[in-house]
Design a protein around this motif. Structure first.
Motif, PDB file in Angstrom:
ATOM      1  N   ARG A  84       0.839  -1.200   0.000  1.00  0.00           N
ATOM      2  CA  ARG A  84       0.000   0.000   0.000  1.00  0.00           C
ATOM      3  C   ARG A  84       0.866   1.239   0.000  1.00  0.00           C
ATOM      4  NH1 ARG A  84      -0.099   2.687   4.806  1.00  0.00           N
ATOM      5  NH2 ARG A  84       0.393   1.567   6.743  1.00  0.00           N
ATOM      6  N   ASP A  85       0.206   2.400  -0.190  1.00  0.00           N
ATOM      7  CA  ASP A  85       0.901   3.672  -0.021  1.00  0.00           C
ATOM      8  C   ASP A  85       0.676   4.151   1.407  1.00  0.00           C
ATOM      9  OD1 ASP A  85      -1.754   4.343  -0.115  1.00  0.00           O
ATOM     10  OD2 ASP A  85      -1.595   5.693  -1.838  1.00  0.00           O
ATOM     11  N   ASP A  86       0.902   5.434   1.654  1.00  0.00           N
ATOM     12  CA  ASP A  86       0.795   5.945   3.023  1.00  0.00           C
ATOM     13  C   ASP A  86      -0.598   6.465   3.359  1.00  0.00           C
ATOM     14  OD1 ASP A  86       3.440   5.364   3.639  1.00  0.00           O
ATOM     15  OD2 ASP A  86       4.161   7.249   2.817  1.00  0.00           O
ATOM     16  N   ASN A  87      -1.640   5.935   2.734  1.00  0.00           N
ATOM     17  CA  ASN A  87      -2.994   6.403   3.035  1.00  0.00           C
ATOM     18  C   ASN A  87      -3.348   6.111   4.492  1.00  0.00           C
ATOM     19  OD1 ASN A  87      -5.055   3.874   3.101  1.00  0.00           O
ATOM     20  ND2 ASN A  87      -3.443   3.467   1.592  1.00  0.00           N
ATOM     21  N   PRO A  88      -4.040   7.034   5.156  1.00  0.00           N
ATOM     22  CA  PRO A  88      -4.318   6.897   6.596  1.00  0.00           C
ATOM     23  C   PRO A  88      -5.225   5.717   6.935  1.00  0.00           C
ATOM     24  CG  PRO A  88      -5.522   8.759   5.656  1.00  0.00           C
ATOM     25  CD  PRO A  88      -4.538   8.311   4.618  1.00  0.00           C
ATOM     26  N   GLU A  89      -5.983   5.219   5.968  1.00  0.00           N
ATOM     27  CA  GLU A  89      -6.870   4.090   6.234  1.00  0.00           C
ATOM     28  C   GLU A  89      -6.129   2.753   6.186  1.00  0.00           C
ATOM     29  OE1 GLU A  89      -7.502   6.335   3.787  1.00  0.00           O
ATOM     30  OE2 GLU A  89      -8.949   7.581   4.878  1.00  0.00           O
ATOM     31  N   LYS A  90      -4.854   2.800   5.766  1.00  0.00           N
ATOM     32  CA  LYS A  90      -4.033   1.592   5.641  1.00  0.00           C
ATOM     33  C   LYS A  90      -4.628   0.618   4.620  1.00  0.00           C
ATOM     34  CE  LYS A  90      -2.438   2.051  10.416  1.00  0.00           C
ATOM     35  NZ  LYS A  90      -2.305   1.413  11.738  1.00  0.00           N
ATOM     36  N   ALA A  91      -5.309   1.167   3.628  1.00  0.00           N
ATOM     37  CA  ALA A  91      -5.934   0.360   2.587  1.00  0.00           C
ATOM     38  C   ALA A  91      -4.875  -0.139   1.607  1.00  0.00           C
ATOM     39  CB  ALA A  91      -6.996   1.178   1.857  1.00  0.00           C
ATOM     40  N   SER A  92      -5.128  -1.301   1.048  1.00  0.00           N
ATOM     41  CA  SER A  92      -4.138  -1.996   0.212  1.00  0.00           C
ATOM     42  C   SER A  92      -4.282  -1.665  -1.267  1.00  0.00           C
ATOM     43  CB  SER A  92      -4.310  -3.510   0.373  1.00  0.00           C
ATOM     44  OG  SER A  92      -4.325  -3.903   1.729  1.00  0.00           O
ATOM     45  N   TYR A  93      -3.174  -1.820  -2.001  1.00  0.00           N
ATOM     46  CA  TYR A  93      -3.234  -1.851  -3.452  1.00  0.00           C
ATOM     47  C   TYR A  93      -3.886  -3.163  -3.873  1.00  0.00           C
ATOM     48  CZ  TYR A  93       0.261   1.950  -3.862  1.00  0.00           C
ATOM     49  OH  TYR A  93       0.938   3.136  -3.814  1.00  0.00           O
ATOM     50  N   PHE A  94      -4.458  -3.181  -5.073  1.00  0.00           N
ATOM     51  CA  PHE A  94      -5.022  -4.405  -5.618  1.00  0.00           C
ATOM     52  C   PHE A  94      -3.947  -5.299  -6.232  1.00  0.00           C
ATOM     53  CE2 PHE A  94      -8.935  -2.320  -4.951  1.00  0.00           C
ATOM     54  CZ  PHE A  94      -9.992  -3.189  -5.184  1.00  0.00           C
ATOM     55  N   THR A  95      -2.873  -4.724  -6.706  1.00  0.00           N
ATOM     56  CA  THR A  95      -1.924  -5.475  -7.541  1.00  0.00           C
ATOM     57  C   THR A  95      -0.493  -5.395  -7.033  1.00  0.00           C
ATOM     58  OG1 THR A  95      -1.791  -3.545  -9.003  1.00  0.00           O
ATOM     59  CG2 THR A  95      -3.328  -5.295  -9.629  1.00  0.00           C
ATOM     60  N   GLN A  96      -0.316  -5.367  -5.724  1.00  0.00           N
ATOM     61  CA  GLN A  96       1.035  -5.392  -5.156  1.00  0.00           C
ATOM     62  C   GLN A  96       1.037  -6.280  -3.915  1.00  0.00           C
ATOM     63  OE1 GLN A  96       3.380  -2.303  -2.594  1.00  0.00           O
ATOM     64  NE2 GLN A  96       3.523  -1.606  -4.708  1.00  0.00           N
ATOM     65  N   ILE A  97       1.957  -7.215  -3.890  1.00  0.00           N
ATOM     66  CA  ILE A  97       2.061  -8.139  -2.750  1.00  0.00           C
ATOM     67  C   ILE A  97       3.507  -8.184  -2.263  1.00  0.00           C
ATOM     68  CG2 ILE A  97       0.084  -9.568  -3.372  1.00  0.00           C
ATOM     69  CD1 ILE A  97       3.595 -10.834  -4.081  1.00  0.00           C
ATOM     70  N   TYR A  98       3.718  -8.766  -1.102  1.00  0.00           N
ATOM     71  CA  TYR A  98       5.088  -8.966  -0.607  1.00  0.00           C
ATOM     72  C   TYR A  98       5.146 -10.228   0.237  1.00  0.00           C
ATOM     73  CZ  TYR A  98       3.300  -6.835   3.740  1.00  0.00           C
ATOM     74  OH  TYR A  98       2.560  -6.549   4.871  1.00  0.00           O
ATOM     75  N   LEU A  99       6.295 -10.867   0.202  1.00  0.00           N
ATOM     76  CA  LEU A  99       6.598 -12.005   1.057  1.00  0.00           C
ATOM     77  C   LEU A  99       7.563 -11.531   2.143  1.00  0.00           C
ATOM     78  CD1 LEU A  99       7.159 -14.858  -1.561  1.00  0.00           C
ATOM     79  CD2 LEU A  99       5.207 -14.596  -0.019  1.00  0.00           C
ATOM     80  N   VAL A 100       7.235 -11.825   3.371  1.00  0.00           N
ATOM     81  CA  VAL A 100       8.075 -11.407   4.491  1.00  0.00           C
ATOM     82  C   VAL A 100       9.300 -12.302   4.599  1.00  0.00           C
ATOM     83  CG1 VAL A 100       8.209 -11.147   6.994  1.00  0.00           C
ATOM     84  CG2 VAL A 100       6.139 -10.440   5.775  1.00  0.00           C
ATOM     85  N   ALA A 101      10.459 -11.684   4.630  1.00  0.00           N
ATOM     86  CA  ALA A 101      11.709 -12.400   4.912  1.00  0.00           C
ATOM     87  C   ALA A 101      12.068 -12.130   6.377  1.00  0.00           C
ATOM     88  CB  ALA A 101      12.817 -11.945   3.972  1.00  0.00           C
ATOM     89  N   GLY A 102      12.459 -10.906   6.655  1.00  0.00           N
ATOM     90  CA  GLY A 102      12.749 -10.530   8.027  1.00  0.00           C
ATOM     91  C   GLY A 102      13.954 -11.254   8.590  1.00  0.00           C
ATOM     92  N   LYS A 103      14.152 -11.080   9.867  1.00  0.00           N
ATOM     93  CA  LYS A 103      15.245 -11.758  10.558  1.00  0.00           C
ATOM     94  C   LYS A 103      14.862 -11.982  12.009  1.00  0.00           C
ATOM     95  CE  LYS A 103      17.585  -7.269  10.871  1.00  0.00           C
ATOM     96  NZ  LYS A 103      18.820  -6.541  10.514  1.00  0.00           N
TER      97      LYS A 103
END
Length: 214
Positions: A114-133
């Motif tokens: 998502r972008d920085d919209n205050p509602e924390k609403a998602s994009y329709f066509t962007q995903i991510y896989l968490v790697a992290g540590k």
């Protein structure tokens, strides 16, 4: 005793998998990844399946890879925002957030960008896989203080032993997790990238919906 507590924590947290109804396969240029979609976030699950059917994730790219953080796929922020800037009357729709306290950013989870919209609403066509540590108690304590929230003990143990990106919790919708192919996700997250986090060699993927088990 600590090892036993961890195993019990993982078992408890894994119970969510038994209730899930849909799995998808990411067929990538690095290998296959199977992901169970969460029924706890049904609107994002169904939105993603609709986009898959439309072909939004056909020959798509993991186009922003940040080691030990996330591997992002689909449309880039700049692509979406520049398109909106050119034609403000055709703003890309945002998908209402589905934030669940029991779904957290452990390694291997699938989230909606998502972008920085205050509602924390998602994009329709962007995903991510968490790697992290892996996180230390000190890091998790500092995060609790910064965000003024308590990390449940079971989640804390997973962050310490498996890893993830706990600072994203409560800000981005998660709608699935890897059940097979974590080593492929690790390989994707380890590719060489330029200063803008774009892989030097394209990582292509297609998503297919798997038949439901009877």
């Amino acid at each position: 005793m600590k090892k036993l507590f961890f195993l019990l924590s993982v078992l408890c947290l894994s119970q969510v998998l038994f209730a899930q109804s849909t799995s998808v396969r990411f067929m990538t240029s690095k290998g296959n990844i199977t992901i169970m979609l969460y029924d706890e976030t049904p609107k994002h699950r169904d939105m993603f399946l609709k986009e898959v059917k439309k072909g939004s994730y056909k020959n798509a790219l993991f186009n922003r890879v940040i080691k030990d953080f996330v591997s992002q796929g689909g449309e880039l922020d700049d692509t979406i925002l520049n398109r909106e800037k050119r034609d403000p009357k055709k703003l890309a729709p945002r998908f209402a957030a589905e934030l669940k306290p029991n779904l957290f950013h452990k390694k291997g989870t699938l989230g909606a960008g998502r972008d920085d919209n205050p509602e924390k609403a998602s994009y329709f066509t962007q995903i991510y896989l968490v790697a992290g540590k892996k996180q230390s108690d000190a890091q998790l304590d500092a995060l609790e203080k910064k965000k003024n929230r308590k990390i449940p003990a079971a989640q804390r143990e997973v962050y310490k032993t498996l890893g993830g990106t706990p600072h994203l919790d409560g800000d981005y919708t998660l709608f699935g997790e890897i059940t097979e192919g974590m080593e492929v996700a690790d390989a994707i997250n380890s590719v060489a990238a330029d200063k803008n986090d774009v892989p030097l060699n394209p990582v292509v993927f297609n998503v297919v919906v798997l038949p439901k088990k009877r």
